[in-house]
Motif scaffolding. Structure first.
Motif, PDB file in Angstrom:
ATOM      1  N   ASP A  60       0.865  -1.182   0.000  1.00 23.75           N
ATOM      2  CA  ASP A  60       0.000   0.000   0.000  1.00 23.75           C
ATOM      3  C   ASP A  60       0.903   1.234   0.000  1.00 23.75           C
ATOM      4  O   ASP A  60       1.468   1.599   1.031  1.00 23.75           O
ATOM      5  N   ASP A  62       0.307   4.422  -0.235  1.00 29.33           N
ATOM      6  CA  ASP A  62      -0.120   5.543   0.610  1.00 29.33           C
ATOM      7  C   ASP A  62       0.237   5.290   2.076  1.00 29.33           C
ATOM      8  O   ASP A  62       0.657   6.203   2.789  1.00 29.33           O
ATOM      9  N   THR A  63       0.058   4.045   2.518  1.00 31.63           N
ATOM     10  CA  THR A  63       0.404   3.709   3.901  1.00 31.63           C
ATOM     11  C   THR A  63       1.904   3.833   4.130  1.00 31.63           C
ATOM     12  O   THR A  63       2.353   4.351   5.156  1.00 31.63           O
ATOM     13  N   ARG A  65       3.959   5.758   2.446  1.00 36.73           N
ATOM     14  CA  ARG A  65       4.296   7.185   2.433  1.00 36.73           C
ATOM     15  C   ARG A  65       3.955   7.844   3.769  1.00 36.73           C
ATOM     16  O   ARG A  65       4.746   8.629   4.309  1.00 36.73           O
ATOM     17  N   SER A  66       2.794   7.529   4.311  1.00 39.59           N
ATOM     18  CA  SER A  66       2.400   8.110   5.595  1.00 39.59           C
ATOM     19  C   SER A  66       3.366   7.712   6.702  1.00 39.59           C
ATOM     20  O   SER A  66       3.708   8.526   7.568  1.00 39.59           O
ATOM     21  N   ARG A  67       3.795   6.454   6.667  1.00 40.37           N
ATOM     22  CA  ARG A  67       4.725   5.978   7.695  1.00 40.37           C
ATOM     23  C   ARG A  67       6.079   6.683   7.564  1.00 40.37           C
ATOM     24  O   ARG A  67       6.691   7.072   8.565  1.00 40.37           O
ATOM     25  N   GLU A  69       6.621   9.676   6.164  1.00 34.64           N
ATOM     26  CA  GLU A  69       6.461  11.095   6.487  1.00 34.64           C
ATOM     27  C   GLU A  69       6.221  11.321   7.977  1.00 34.64           C
ATOM     28  O   GLU A  69       6.325  12.455   8.457  1.00 34.64           O
ATOM     29  N   ALA A  70       5.915  10.244   8.715  1.00 32.76           N
ATOM     30  CA  ALA A  70       5.782  10.364  10.171  1.00 32.76           C
ATOM     31  C   ALA A  70       7.147  10.474  10.854  1.00 32.76           C
ATOM     32  O   ALA A  70       7.222  10.863  12.027  1.00 32.76           O
ATOM     33  N   SER A  76       8.616  15.411   3.369  1.00 31.99           N
ATOM     34  CA  SER A  76       7.663  14.813   2.431  1.00 31.99           C
ATOM     35  C   SER A  76       8.340  13.649   1.724  1.00 31.99           C
ATOM     36  O   SER A  76       9.568  13.536   1.725  1.00 31.99           O
ATOM     37  N   THR A  78       7.748  10.609  -1.715  1.00 30.65           N
ATOM     38  CA  THR A  78       7.010   9.977  -2.809  1.00 30.65           C
ATOM     39  C   THR A  78       7.432   8.513  -2.861  1.00 30.65           C
ATOM     40  O   THR A  78       8.634   8.216  -2.829  1.00 30.65           O
TER      41      THR A  78
END
Length: 217
Positions: A60, A62-63, A65-67, A69-70, A76, A78
């Motif tokens: 995933d 998006d998941t 990327r979120s992890r 960016e955390a 940021s 990609t």
């Protein structure tokens, strides 16, 4: 009908290989845009979401990327798939522009005023900023960082700390004990020019809050 059945079977087999086996599973995580230390943290973050062997098609993005960016050091990121077996992360690292102290610990501030990473001591080359409520939405933080950005490199070396009580009450304390009353963050370039000459005069307090009426006492 036989040919159609074979096509369906082949497609089903291909889908099973891609989606349910590790034949095209994650084997490498490629990271670009950050130093080796941050890259190692990013790889660990990806492994936490998509361990080695996870079918690449099931990752995933998006998941992931979120992890990534955390992570406090990452502004940021990609994330893309690179067949047959790699997850590629292009990251933008946060750059510290100052350091502030909160509850007895030091925090790096990025250009937006976010305290994003705790450090043991104030790094050399960064100005220490005293703030009541550091953060991107705090006007005093915004003003202080704008003033720090206007300082020349030579002057920055003389600074012990920048004390911002509000957006309009910023003072610069120098290492030799002198104080510069900067005021707000308007006309920073002019103030810096005026201050260069003003500091050549005897005195302990240099008021450049209005650069057209600078005073020394």
């Amino acid at each position: 009908m036989l040919a159609a059945g074979l096509v369906v079977a082949l497609l089903a087999a291909a889908g099973w290989v891609l989606y349910a086996t590790s034949v095209f599973g994650v084997r490498t995580v490629q990271v670009a845009g950050v130093d080796d230390g941050v890259a190692a943290d990013i790889r660990q973050a990806v492994d936490d979401v998509a361990p080695p062997g996870t079918p690449l098609l099931r990752v995933d993005l998006d998941t992931v990327r979120s992890r990534v960016e955390a992570l406090p050091q990452v502004a940021s990121a990609t994330v893309t798939r690179h067949w047959p077996d790699a997850v590629v992360v292009a990251a933008l690292a946060r750059t510290p522009v100052a350091v502030t102290s909160a509850n007895g610990t030091f925090w790096l501030l990025d250009s937006g005023g976010r305290p994003y990473q705790q450090v043991d001591r104030a790094p050399g080359g960064l100005v220490t900023v005293e703030l009541a409520t550091p953060g991107p939405q705090d006007p005093a933080t915004t003003a202080a960082l704008k003033i720090v950005g206007a300082m020349t490199s030579d002057f920055r070396k003389q600074v012990r700390t920048v004390r911002a009580s509000s957006a309009y009450d910023v003072r610069v304390l120098l290492r030799d004990g002198r104080t510069v009353i900067w005021g707000g963050s308007a006309d920073d370039a002019t103030k810096m020019q005026v201050l260069g000459a003003l500091l050549q005069q005897p005195g302990t307090v240099f008021d450049i809050s209005d650069p057209t009426l600078a005073t020394v006492r």
